[in-house]
Design an enzyme around this catalytic site. Sequence first.
Site, PDB file in Angstrom:
ATOM      1  N   SER A 110       0.807  -1.218   0.000  1.00 46.20           N
ATOM      2  CA  SER A 110       0.000   0.000   0.000  1.00 46.20           C
ATOM      3  C   SER A 110       0.844   1.275   0.000  1.00 46.20           C
ATOM      4  CB  SER A 110      -0.953  -0.041   1.191  1.00 46.20           C
ATOM      5  OG  SER A 110      -1.859   1.013   1.108  1.00 46.20           O
ATOM      6  N   HIS A 111       0.655   2.106   1.013  1.00 46.13           N
ATOM      7  CA  HIS A 111       1.327   3.404   1.067  1.00 46.13           C
ATOM      8  C   HIS A 111       2.728   3.300   1.670  1.00 46.13           C
ATOM      9  CE1 HIS A 111      -0.770   2.360   4.653  1.00 46.13           C
ATOM     10  NE2 HIS A 111       0.056   3.119   5.346  1.00 46.13           N
ATOM     11  N   ASP A 160      -2.322   6.600  -3.591  1.00 41.31           N
ATOM     12  CA  ASP A 160      -1.190   5.957  -2.913  1.00 41.31           C
ATOM     13  C   ASP A 160      -0.571   4.830  -3.736  1.00 41.31           C
ATOM     14  OD1 ASP A 160      -3.249   4.123  -2.708  1.00 41.31           O
ATOM     15  OD2 ASP A 160      -2.523   3.338  -0.806  1.00 41.31           O
ATOM     16  N   ASP A 167      -0.924   1.559  -4.060  1.00 48.27           N
ATOM     17  CA  ASP A 167      -1.754   0.600  -4.784  1.00 48.27           C
ATOM     18  C   ASP A 167      -3.072   1.199  -5.263  1.00 48.27           C
ATOM     19  OD1 ASP A 167      -2.612   0.773  -2.135  1.00 48.27           O
ATOM     20  OD2 ASP A 167      -3.446  -1.245  -2.151  1.00 48.27           O
ATOM     21  N   ASP A 178      -5.634   2.759  -3.755  1.00 46.98           N
ATOM     22  CA  ASP A 178      -6.935   2.732  -3.073  1.00 46.98           C
ATOM     23  C   ASP A 178      -7.178   3.943  -2.173  1.00 46.98           C
ATOM     24  OD1 ASP A 178      -5.148   1.934  -1.142  1.00 46.98           O
ATOM     25  OD2 ASP A 178      -6.100  -0.003  -0.726  1.00 46.98           O
ATOM     26  N   ARG A 179      -6.116   4.700  -1.867  1.00 45.97           N
ATOM     27  CA  ARG A 179      -6.323   5.884  -1.020  1.00 45.97           C
ATOM     28  C   ARG A 179      -6.368   7.159  -1.868  1.00 45.97           C
ATOM     29  NH1 ARG A 179      -3.110   5.335   4.610  1.00 45.97           N
ATOM     30  NH2 ARG A 179      -3.644   3.175   5.047  1.00 45.97           N
ATOM     31  N   LYS A 211     -11.550   0.235  -1.167  1.00 44.85           N
ATOM     32  CA  LYS A 211     -11.562   1.681  -1.309  1.00 44.85           C
ATOM     33  C   LYS A 211     -10.902   2.021  -2.629  1.00 44.85           C
ATOM     34  CE  LYS A 211      -7.599   2.138   1.838  1.00 44.85           C
ATOM     35  NZ  LYS A 211      -7.425   0.820   2.453  1.00 44.85           N
TER      36      LYS A 211
HETATM   37  C1  G16 Z   1      -5.326  -0.578   5.375  1.00 43.87           C
HETATM   38  C2  G16 Z   1      -6.751  -0.955   5.246  1.00 43.87           C
HETATM   39  C3  G16 Z   1      -7.612   0.242   5.567  1.00 43.87           C
HETATM   40  C4  G16 Z   1      -7.287   0.765   6.937  1.00 43.87           C
HETATM   41  C5  G16 Z   1      -5.818   1.009   7.069  1.00 43.87           C
HETATM   42  C6  G16 Z   1      -5.508   1.265   8.516  1.00 43.87           C
HETATM   43  O1  G16 Z   1      -5.045   0.421   4.443  1.00 43.87           O
HETATM   44  O2  G16 Z   1      -7.021  -1.397   3.931  1.00 43.87           O
HETATM   45  O3  G16 Z   1      -8.937  -0.122   5.434  1.00 43.87           O
HETATM   46  O4  G16 Z   1      -7.939   1.966   7.201  1.00 43.87           O
HETATM   47  O5  G16 Z   1      -5.093  -0.124   6.675  1.00 43.87           O
HETATM   48  O6  G16 Z   1      -4.171   1.327   8.714  1.00 43.87           O
HETATM   49  P1  G16 Z   1      -3.604   1.277  10.175  1.00 43.87           P
HETATM   50  O7  G16 Z   1      -3.983  -0.061  10.764  1.00 43.87           O
HETATM   51  O8  G16 Z   1      -2.142   1.482   9.963  1.00 43.87           O
HETATM   52  O9  G16 Z   1      -4.242   2.421  10.909  1.00 43.87           O
HETATM   53  P2  G16 Z   1      -4.024   0.189   3.268  1.00 43.87           P
HETATM   54  O10 G16 Z   1      -4.203   1.383   2.384  1.00 43.87           O
HETATM   55  O11 G16 Z   1      -2.699   0.123   3.971  1.00 43.87           O
HETATM   56  O12 G16 Z   1      -4.415  -1.104   2.637  1.00 43.87           O
END
Ligand code: G16
Length: 542
Positions: free
Chosen positions: A112-113, A276, A278, A280-281, A375
Amino acid sequence: MIQTVPTRPFDGQKPGTSGLRKKVSVFRQPNYSENFIQSVFDVAKAAKGSTLVIGGDGRFHNRTVIQQAIRMAAANGYGEVLVGQGGILSTPAASHVIRKFGASGGLILSASHNPGGPDADFGIKYNIANGGPAPETVTEAIYARTREINRWMTVDTPDIDLDTLGTVEVGGMAVKVIDPVADYASLMESLFDFAAIRAAVADGFTMAFDAMSAVTGPYAIEILENRLGFPKGTVRSGVPLEDFGGHHPDPNMVHAKALFDLMMGPDAPDFGAASDGDGDRNLIIGKGRFITPSDSLAMLAANAHLAPGYAGGLKGIARSMPTSAAADRVADAMGVPCHETPTGWKFFGNLLDAGMATICGEESAGTGSDHVREKDGLWAVLLWLNILAVRGVSADTLAREHWARFGRNYYARHDYEGIETACADALMAELKTNLAPLPGAAFGPLTVATADSFSYTDPVDGSVSTNQGIRILFEGGSRVVFRLSGTGTEGATLRVYLERFEPADGDLDEETSAMLADLIAAADRIAGIARHTGRSAPDVVT
Ligand code: G16
């Protein structure tokens, strides 16, 4: 010829908030990725001949694991793999492809990010047949399987050419290399009023989109520049790089600072956005106006009917617990339910499948709808563009009008990163034991109304998730939430979510940090942040 390779379990292959996320060096150990993928296949038990979708965000190690996963899928009885050209599929595009082609599930390779590169992060997540992240029951079963695994299966075939569209055969299984953008771009065109946006662009509406050298580049260039007519160069850092150019592909005010500064400066275009690693953000910034993700959810929900895909109205709204209550006020006004779920997109899946919610969002810059089960960064950007084009107002005006109607939830998140896991656990444990006496206690001008540890009972399948964060609600609607991140790869990250509600006739145009000062002081006193972490200030404020 199927090969069975003996192996032994590794410690800690527990999927977090969003799949298994570790350093690349961890994934590069012999058997490591294979163990996890085999555990997924053992738990998924897809019917023989099923379709599997595979793609990733293009980060370092993506191609290696894709080749491994293709061979293993062939050995495990899949009939077909759909893989994005170049190994690319954004997370929302993968979700769409799984749904559109009736796949049994998909492997999305992304952290992800988080940063990418040989010394940075990698990740594998499994999405189920509805296109969404595997629910906790499935991720727990995968984790249990990783702890007893003793073999993985593969076929002895060479790597396939991931860069050429078309179908090849691997161990008797068909592998289709598909255009990663086409299906997704058509879906967007079916949801939004592209003609209205094109007319606004022709009228001089300008924007800057920062793809952060991550996966959304090709999607944004096709949709924003080729289909909507924004000039070439509107998409910045549009080529996906294995190390994201050395940056964190995290679309917030810290890591997308160049875009933020542009939007706050004299040469700002009308609208700014970013996505971000991937895809989704999202980050949404109007000219001179940052829109918090929580506000964005509320504002999109209030105006979604202006997009053709949502003209029939919303069935409901869902938000994660730490996300501000701004969306709740919109749901109230519309007479639709607002669901409060734990952090993690997987918790929205059942609500979306059951038709209980249409739009969902999280404070962590995730917004989406029932069009996929993830998302979706570009979706949020396009819905904003659609709304602004139809209403003919700026993002700033839209925000001010929204607050003047619903009131404003001033909001910030303070992150304390890389703290020792033992210290973070001690802080949370102490907080939880000390909740009972809090109601009625005063912290400066704030008085605690309620304090609890958030538990969620899924209204569809009745599953219960406990320990999903500590909520301290103050009289008047202000709130502090404490939670440990589930996505980090080093130590622990403490997140402190701060929210102050000002009614429609209150102070709507103040500095967020000043409005939150009393809450920040209260948060430290309640949780002993400095005492437990030795830190006097957060590492990141978003
Ligand atoms: C992931 C989940 C999101 C969630 C985030 C929370 O995001 O897909 O639904 O809000 O983790 O991150 P943390 O547990 O660090 O607060 P992503 O974009 O990393 O896949």
